[in-house]
Design an enzyme around this catalytic site. Structure first.
Site, mmCIF file in Angstrom:
data_model
loop_
_atom_site.group_PDB
_atom_site.id
_atom_site.type_symbol
_atom_site.label_atom_id
_atom_site.label_comp_id
_atom_site.label_asym_id
_atom_site.label_seq_id
_atom_site.Cartn_x
_atom_site.Cartn_y
_atom_site.Cartn_z
ATOM 1 N N CYS A 102 0.206 -1.015 -7.943
ATOM 2 C CA CYS A 102 -0.632 -1.566 -9.005
ATOM 3 C C CYS A 102 -0.411 -3.069 -9.167
ATOM 4 O O CYS A 102 0.504 -3.647 -8.577
ATOM 5 C CB CYS A 102 -0.325 -0.858 -10.317
ATOM 6 S SG CYS A 102 1.337 -1.198 -10.932
ATOM 7 N N ALA B 7 3.029 -4.149 -10.192
ATOM 8 C CA ALA B 7 3.983 -4.115 -9.078
ATOM 9 C C ALA B 7 3.856 -5.383 -8.235
ATOM 10 O O ALA B 7 4.857 -5.960 -7.811
ATOM 11 C CB ALA B 7 3.744 -2.882 -8.215
ATOM 12 N N ARG C 86 12.872 -2.823 -4.386
ATOM 13 C CA ARG C 86 12.470 -3.577 -3.202
ATOM 14 C C ARG C 86 13.722 -4.255 -2.683
ATOM 15 O O ARG C 86 14.520 -4.786 -3.460
ATOM 16 C CB ARG C 86 11.427 -4.605 -3.622
ATOM 17 C CG ARG C 86 10.758 -5.371 -2.473
ATOM 18 C CD ARG C 86 9.447 -5.897 -3.012
ATOM 19 N NE ARG C 86 8.738 -6.852 -2.189
ATOM 20 C CZ ARG C 86 8.783 -8.163 -2.403
ATOM 21 N NH1 ARG C 86 9.578 -8.688 -3.311
ATOM 22 N NH2 ARG C 86 8.044 -8.977 -1.677
ATOM 23 N N HIS D 103 -0.568 -10.289 -7.198
ATOM 24 C CA HIS D 103 -0.145 -11.492 -6.460
ATOM 25 C C HIS D 103 -0.894 -12.698 -7.006
ATOM 26 O O HIS D 103 -0.311 -13.744 -7.276
ATOM 27 C CB HIS D 103 -0.489 -11.385 -4.970
ATOM 28 C CG HIS D 103 0.117 -10.204 -4.273
ATOM 29 N ND1 HIS D 103 -0.449 -9.632 -3.166
ATOM 30 C CD2 HIS D 103 1.237 -9.494 -4.522
ATOM 31 C CE1 HIS D 103 0.296 -8.623 -2.767
ATOM 32 N NE2 HIS D 103 1.322 -8.523 -3.571
#
Ligand code: CFM
Length: 539
Positions: free
Chosen positions: A60, A63, A94, A193
């Site tokens: 999503c 994230a 991560r 992003h």
């Protein structure tokens, strides 16, 4: 099995969607294309909404913002405004590593801070609790910067995180800002992003004009230090003589990002996640960008050479050649050894928004055949190259992500390369603002598939029986149950680094271990064998 089908990619394409209702089959068919092996690539449907009901590989927007872009920055304190699950599941999941230079330097990456929204906040609003959380975090850690990440309910109930962060900034006297990265924004983590790029650009980049004395100043954009990749690249840069101002965002800290506008060149590693930043820095400060790839020994050498050529200093070029010369013998030796066992084996890669392309380099070095590849959330430009950018239609899902209007900085804009120099460098292989995408580099007849569903994945495995499948943890164990090894290209399982020359050798070894292991032939359980015995001998 259906061996001959390997040579009938069109037929395979039909088989992949054959079980879907016709409307869905039509939609999915547009995301599956057969490569031509030339620059004339077919159009692929990408960055489109996932069909409800299909099991997706995607994440999503939250994230993409909190985990991907901000995740590896050690001294920016992140608070998740939302129910505890969002914070918990994005906590250390991560493998972005960090290395504070001194033991006393801050590293908040191990913490998970959340407002832990409850029903009362959902009903009456969570702004008060957020303001309290920011103050509490400030008292505990005294960080330079606190950032707030919004989750789905925050957008749904209308909490104004930006007003809360502005008030906190005034009260506390440190930088506090927020990301409206509600999980539902856009169609995948890709939206996150973009949102992260915008806010970092607005609030951090350009806030400290201190420049290092080295003339060879670069930023590395879109390298997140998974499994220590950035450490390898940092070492190579230091040995070649390039001064790394800032990395977005692997092994990064707040201050270096604030100084990043003092660089002379931006190097774009992951185009998908950070192209916005590269473009905005070029418009505002005049920093040109080139695409690089430090995955694969040959690609690494090529990228290092491009950087040295950009600066054009003879000594720098020589030093870069020396570094490549020092590294290559070990790579060649390893390649020879592992190629023997890996050559000709078939591999598929379905990863994120850039690795499905970058890692093809390493498989080529091993002599392996990439039969199918695809991204989870990339856009058409990552597949077909930036030349298609003008023809990408902006749909409703992209329209609700802010596009910043960026202008030349009246004082700090500086043209780094004249148009003549630009043409000269382009002729020498240093192309600015260019990414040719994944598809032109793939073999004719191979498949490119955007965001394959679980069902398509299993059809693919059945039809091709590849020797190796590369994806993430969501796919890994399901794939391995079919007797096909799966390498996690997001986290590198427990291995890595895979970047640079040293990383290439690590990668060859890991791939060899997976494809040469006999363990997959022991997959049948004793009772399954028993049935076979019965069937064969009638006992
Ligand atoms: Fe860029 Fe990434 Fe990737 Fe990405 Fe990612 Fe990642 Fe990835 Mo997982 S930023 S697009 S959102 S290279 S976390 S470090 S491995 S999906 S291919």
């Amino acid at each position: 099995m259906v061996k001959e089908s390997i040579y009938n990619p069109e037929e395979i394409k039909d088989k992949l969607v054959a079980d879907f209702p016709s409307k869905i089959a039509r939609k999915r068919a547009k995301a599956i294309v057969v490569n031509t092996g030339t620059d004339e690539t077919p159009q692929i449907a990408a960055n489109a909404r996932t069909v409800p009901g299909l099991i997706t590989m995607r994440g999503c927007a939250y994230a993409g913002c909190k985990g991907v872009i901000l995740g590896p920055t050690r001294d920016v304190l992140s608070i998740t405004h939302g129910p505890i699950g969002c914070g918990f599941y994005s906590w250390l999941t991560r493998r972005n590593q960090t290395r504070p230079p001194k033991p006393e330097d801050e590293n908040f990456m191990t913490y998970c801070l959340s407002t832990d929204m409850q029903e009362s906040e959902i009903v009456f609003g969570g702004e008060k609790k957020l303001a309290q959380a920011i103050e509490e975090a400030y008292q505990l850690f005294k960080p330079k910067t606190i950032v707030v990440h919004a989750t789905c309910p925050v957008g749904l109930i209308g909490d104004d995180i930006h007003q809360v962060t502005r008030a906190a900034q005034e009260k506390l006297g440190i930088k506090v800002f927020g990301f409206s990265c509600e999980g539902y924004k856009g169609v995948s983590q890709s939206a996150g992003h973009h949102i992260a790029n915008n806010q970092i650009f607005k609030h951090m980049v350009g806030t400290d004009n201190t420049a290092s004395p080295s003339p060879y100043r670069v930023n590395l954009l879109g390298e997140y230090n998974i499994g220590g990749d950035a450490f390898v690249i940092e070492d190579l840069f230091a040995r070649c003589g390039f001064e790394l101002v800032s990395t977005f965002c692997g092994n990064s800290d707040h201050d270096s990002m604030c100084r990043s506008h003092t660089a002379e060149l931006n190097l774009v590693m992951c185009h998908r996640s950070i192209n916005y930043m590269a473009d905005m820095m070029e418009t505002k400060y005049g920093i040109p960008w080139i695409k690089v790839n430090f995955i694969g020994a040959e690609a690494t050498a090529k990228s290092l050479r491009k950087i040295a050529r950009y600066f054009g200093d003879e000594k720098l070029i020589e030093q870069t050649e020396r570094v490549i010369e020092e590294e290559m013998p070990a790579v060649s030796e390893a390649r020879q050894l592992y190629q023997e066992r890996c050559r000709g084996k078939k591999v598929m890669l379905f990863v994120g928004g850039s690795r499905a392309h970058h890692y093809q380099e390493l498989f080529k070095e091993l002599g392996m055949e990439v039969v199918a590849a695809g991204y989870e959330f990339a856009h058409r430009d990552d597949y077909e190259g930036r030349r298609v950018l003008p023809s990408i239609t902006v749909d409703a899902d992209s329209r609700n992500i802010e596009e910043l209007t960026v202008e030349k900085d009246p004082e700090r804009y500086k043209e780094r390369v004249s148009p003549e120099k630009c043409a000269e460098l382009a002729a020498d292989g240093v192309e600015f603002k260019d990414y040719a995408g994944m598809m032109p580099e793939m073999e004719a007849g191979s498949l490119t598939i955007d965001e394959p569903s679980h069902h398509e994945t299993f059809r693919l495995l059945e039809l091709y029986k590849p020797d190796l499948y590369c994806a993430g943890v969501k796919e890994k164990y399901a794939v391995q149950k079919t007797g096909i090894p799966c390498l996690q290209l997001h986290s590198y399982d427990y291995g890595g680094p895979f970047a640079g020359f040293e990383g290439a050798i690590n990668f060859y070894k890991d791939v060899d271990r997976l494809v040469s292991s006999r363990i997959w032939s022991y997959l049948e359980a004793p009772w399954q064998r028993q049935t076979q015995v019965k069937a064969t001998y009638g006992i």
